[in-house]
Design a protein around this motif. Sequence first.
Motif, PDB file in Angstrom:
ATOM      1  N   VAL A 274       0.864  -1.178   0.000  1.00 53.05           N
ATOM      2  CA  VAL A 274       0.000   0.000   0.000  1.00 53.05           C
ATOM      3  C   VAL A 274       0.904   1.233   0.000  1.00 53.05           C
ATOM      4  CG1 VAL A 274      -1.760   1.312   1.210  1.00 53.05           C
ATOM      5  CG2 VAL A 274      -1.858  -1.174   1.241  1.00 53.05           C
ATOM      6  N   ASN A 275       0.627   2.161  -0.901  1.00 56.33           N
ATOM      7  CA  ASN A 275       1.424   3.380  -0.988  1.00 56.33           C
ATOM      8  C   ASN A 275       0.877   4.436  -0.029  1.00 56.33           C
ATOM      9  OD1 ASN A 275       3.160   5.393  -1.734  1.00 56.33           O
ATOM     10  ND2 ASN A 275       2.148   5.851  -3.671  1.00 56.33           N
ATOM     11  N   LEU A 276       1.695   4.831   0.926  1.00 52.84           N
ATOM     12  CA  LEU A 276       1.287   5.816   1.935  1.00 52.84           C
ATOM     13  C   LEU A 276       1.967   7.165   1.738  1.00 52.84           C
ATOM     14  CD1 LEU A 276       1.404   3.545   5.132  1.00 52.84           C
ATOM     15  CD2 LEU A 276      -0.527   3.991   3.596  1.00 52.84           C
ATOM     16  N   GLY A 277       2.580   7.369   0.563  1.00 59.11           N
ATOM     17  CA  GLY A 277       3.284   8.625   0.327  1.00 59.11           C
ATOM     18  C   GLY A 277       3.133   9.078  -1.110  1.00 59.11           C
ATOM     19  N   GLY A 278       4.194   9.720  -1.630  1.00 61.16           N
ATOM     20  CA  GLY A 278       4.183  10.223  -2.996  1.00 61.16           C
ATOM     21  C   GLY A 278       4.195   9.109  -4.019  1.00 61.16           C
ATOM     22  N   PRO A 279       3.964   9.435  -5.298  1.00 63.32           N
ATOM     23  CA  PRO A 279       3.856   8.414  -6.339  1.00 63.32           C
ATOM     24  C   PRO A 279       5.144   7.615  -6.506  1.00 63.32           C
ATOM     25  CG  PRO A 279       4.034  10.599  -7.311  1.00 63.32           C
ATOM     26  CD  PRO A 279       3.847  10.802  -5.851  1.00 63.32           C
ATOM     27  N   VAL A 280       4.999   6.310  -6.706  1.00 62.60           N
ATOM     28  CA  VAL A 280       6.147   5.426  -6.876  1.00 62.60           C
ATOM     29  C   VAL A 280       5.872   4.464  -8.021  1.00 62.60           C
ATOM     30  CG1 VAL A 280       6.825   5.552  -4.448  1.00 62.60           C
ATOM     31  CG2 VAL A 280       5.311   3.725  -5.220  1.00 62.60           C
ATOM     32  N   GLU A 281       6.948   3.934  -8.562  1.00 68.41           N
ATOM     33  CA  GLU A 281       6.861   2.881  -9.567  1.00 68.41           C
ATOM     34  C   GLU A 281       7.457   1.610  -8.988  1.00 68.41           C
ATOM     35  OE1 GLU A 281       8.013   2.279 -14.246  1.00 68.41           O
ATOM     36  OE2 GLU A 281       9.573   3.063 -12.907  1.00 68.41           O
ATOM     37  N   VAL A 282       6.721   0.513  -9.140  1.00 67.88           N
ATOM     38  CA  VAL A 282       7.203  -0.800  -8.733  1.00 67.88           C
ATOM     39  C   VAL A 282       7.406  -1.623  -9.998  1.00 67.88           C
ATOM     40  CG1 VAL A 282       6.774  -2.863  -7.361  1.00 67.88           C
ATOM     41  CG2 VAL A 282       5.915  -0.648  -6.566  1.00 67.88           C
ATOM     42  N   THR A 283       8.627  -2.108 -10.214  1.00 71.76           N
ATOM     43  CA  THR A 283       8.913  -2.946 -11.372  1.00 71.76           C
ATOM     44  C   THR A 283       9.302  -4.340 -10.896  1.00 71.76           C
ATOM     45  OG1 THR A 283      11.225  -2.216 -11.421  1.00 71.76           O
ATOM     46  CG2 THR A 283       9.651  -1.001 -12.780  1.00 71.76           C
ATOM     47  N   CYS A 284       9.065  -5.325 -11.733  1.00 74.00           N
ATOM     48  CA  CYS A 284       9.399  -6.709 -11.386  1.00 74.00           C
ATOM     49  C   CYS A 284       9.423  -7.554 -12.652  1.00 74.00           C
ATOM     50  CB  CYS A 284       8.419  -7.283 -10.366  1.00 74.00           C
ATOM     51  SG  CYS A 284       6.693  -7.262 -10.906  1.00 74.00           S
ATOM     52  N   ASN A 285       9.980  -8.739 -12.530  1.00 77.47           N
ATOM     53  CA  ASN A 285       9.981  -9.728 -13.614  1.00 77.47           C
ATOM     54  C   ASN A 285      10.549  -9.190 -14.925  1.00 77.47           C
ATOM     55  OD1 ASN A 285       8.836 -11.649 -11.903  1.00 77.47           O
ATOM     56  ND2 ASN A 285       6.751 -11.136 -12.531  1.00 77.47           N
ATOM     57  N   GLU A 286      11.476  -8.227 -14.838  1.00 76.83           N
ATOM     58  CA  GLU A 286      12.166  -7.705 -16.016  1.00 76.83           C
ATOM     59  C   GLU A 286      11.195  -7.230 -17.094  1.00 76.83           C
ATOM     60  OE1 GLU A 286      14.934 -10.616 -17.334  1.00 76.83           O
ATOM     61  OE2 GLU A 286      16.162 -10.516 -15.508  1.00 76.83           O
ATOM     62  N   GLY A 287      10.261  -6.391 -16.695  1.00 77.52           N
ATOM     63  CA  GLY A 287       9.348  -5.847 -17.693  1.00 77.52           C
ATOM     64  C   GLY A 287       8.009  -5.396 -17.155  1.00 77.52           C
ATOM     65  N   ASP A 288       7.534  -5.965 -16.042  1.00 74.55           N
ATOM     66  CA  ASP A 288       6.262  -5.539 -15.454  1.00 74.55           C
ATOM     67  C   ASP A 288       6.464  -4.254 -14.661  1.00 74.55           C
ATOM     68  OD1 ASP A 288       5.148  -7.823 -16.506  1.00 74.55           O
ATOM     69  OD2 ASP A 288       5.308  -8.964 -14.641  1.00 74.55           O
ATOM     70  N   SER A 289       5.535  -3.314 -14.820  1.00 74.84           N
ATOM     71  CA  SER A 289       5.649  -2.020 -14.143  1.00 74.84           C
ATOM     72  C   SER A 289       4.284  -1.595 -13.613  1.00 74.84           C
ATOM     73  CB  SER A 289       6.189  -0.955 -15.110  1.00 74.84           C
ATOM     74  OG  SER A 289       6.184   0.321 -14.513  1.00 74.84           O
ATOM     75  N   TYR A 290       4.266  -1.095 -12.364  1.00 71.80           N
ATOM     76  CA  TYR A 290       3.046  -0.627 -11.729  1.00 71.80           C
ATOM     77  C   TYR A 290       3.306   0.746 -11.129  1.00 71.80           C
ATOM     78  CZ  TYR A 290       2.149  -5.673 -11.874  1.00 71.80           C
ATOM     79  OH  TYR A 290       2.010  -6.974 -12.268  1.00 71.80           O
ATOM     80  N   GLN A 291       2.455   1.722 -11.448  1.00 74.81           N
ATOM     81  CA  GLN A 291       2.572   3.062 -10.885  1.00 74.81           C
ATOM     82  C   GLN A 291       1.514   3.237  -9.802  1.00 74.81           C
ATOM     83  OE1 GLN A 291       2.744   6.169 -13.829  1.00 74.81           O
ATOM     84  NE2 GLN A 291       4.446   5.209 -14.927  1.00 74.81           N
TER      85      GLN A 291
END
Length: 282
Positions: free
Chosen positions: A82-99
């Motif tokens: 859960v994001n409790l602050g400013g915007p972040v990007e989470v990347t995984c599996n060498e290509g998946d990205s979540y903002q």
Amino acid sequence: MKTAWNTHPDDVRTYDSERLRDMFLTESLFTPGDINVVYSHIDRVVALGVCPQATPLALDEVIDTKAFGTPFFLARREMGLVNLGGPVEVTCNEGDSYQLDYLDGLYLGMGTQAVSFRSLSEDPPTETAVYCLSAPAHHSWPSRIIKREEARQVELGSQQNANLRLLTQYLHPDVLTTCQLCMGITHLRPGNVWNTMPAHTHARRMEAYLYFNMAPDQVVFHFMGDPRETRHLVVRNKQLVLSPSWSIHSGCGTRQYSFVWGMAGENQTFDDMDFVAMTDLR
């Protein structure tokens, strides 16, 4: 990495405030530019506080995977964020990205690799704080972002009892499928201070509370312990409480607040509670 050991209710009866805080409370989970890890022997959950900046933070470069006996952290685990602050990007599996924007959630299934966090804040930078909870898993379910507005919402309590609150369910059987991990956020309405009272236990599940939306001069009295030998912790903003399955878990604040709750254990049945009558609390 901090290790939180399991406890027996008969032993907790003898704890003073300092020992109680050492065993169940994490006061500093979030450090700018770093990942802090709490490994609990209560159902083997792991709590993480992630504060990325412009330079990405790679999860497996911070976590000593030898402590988990696996080649990477989520090899045998699932994780909710859960994001409790400013915007972040989470990347995984060498290509998946979540903002993730503020109060967005994310589920990462077992087998997810190369997890990395990066701040998306522009100048001036916004403080980042991503709270993560991980539990052992037996099956790989699809990863998925849960936007703030997609969480299942339930109104609970009443103004008369000072416990009017909005329950938002992110990792929940009615939202998406997980192995055992459940997560959500409870927001108390203005003028309300109590959560989860009358109290209950659920011997089939442990629970973790991460309190936030609290001013520096504000505290929450988190009540815990055997129903007939209750204790309390004084909790401040973005501090974590680990609650054993035998313990009640309830809080009363000096004014309204929010908390992220997470559960792991035998089932995901939310009405599987053992309620404690107010007359039986000691």
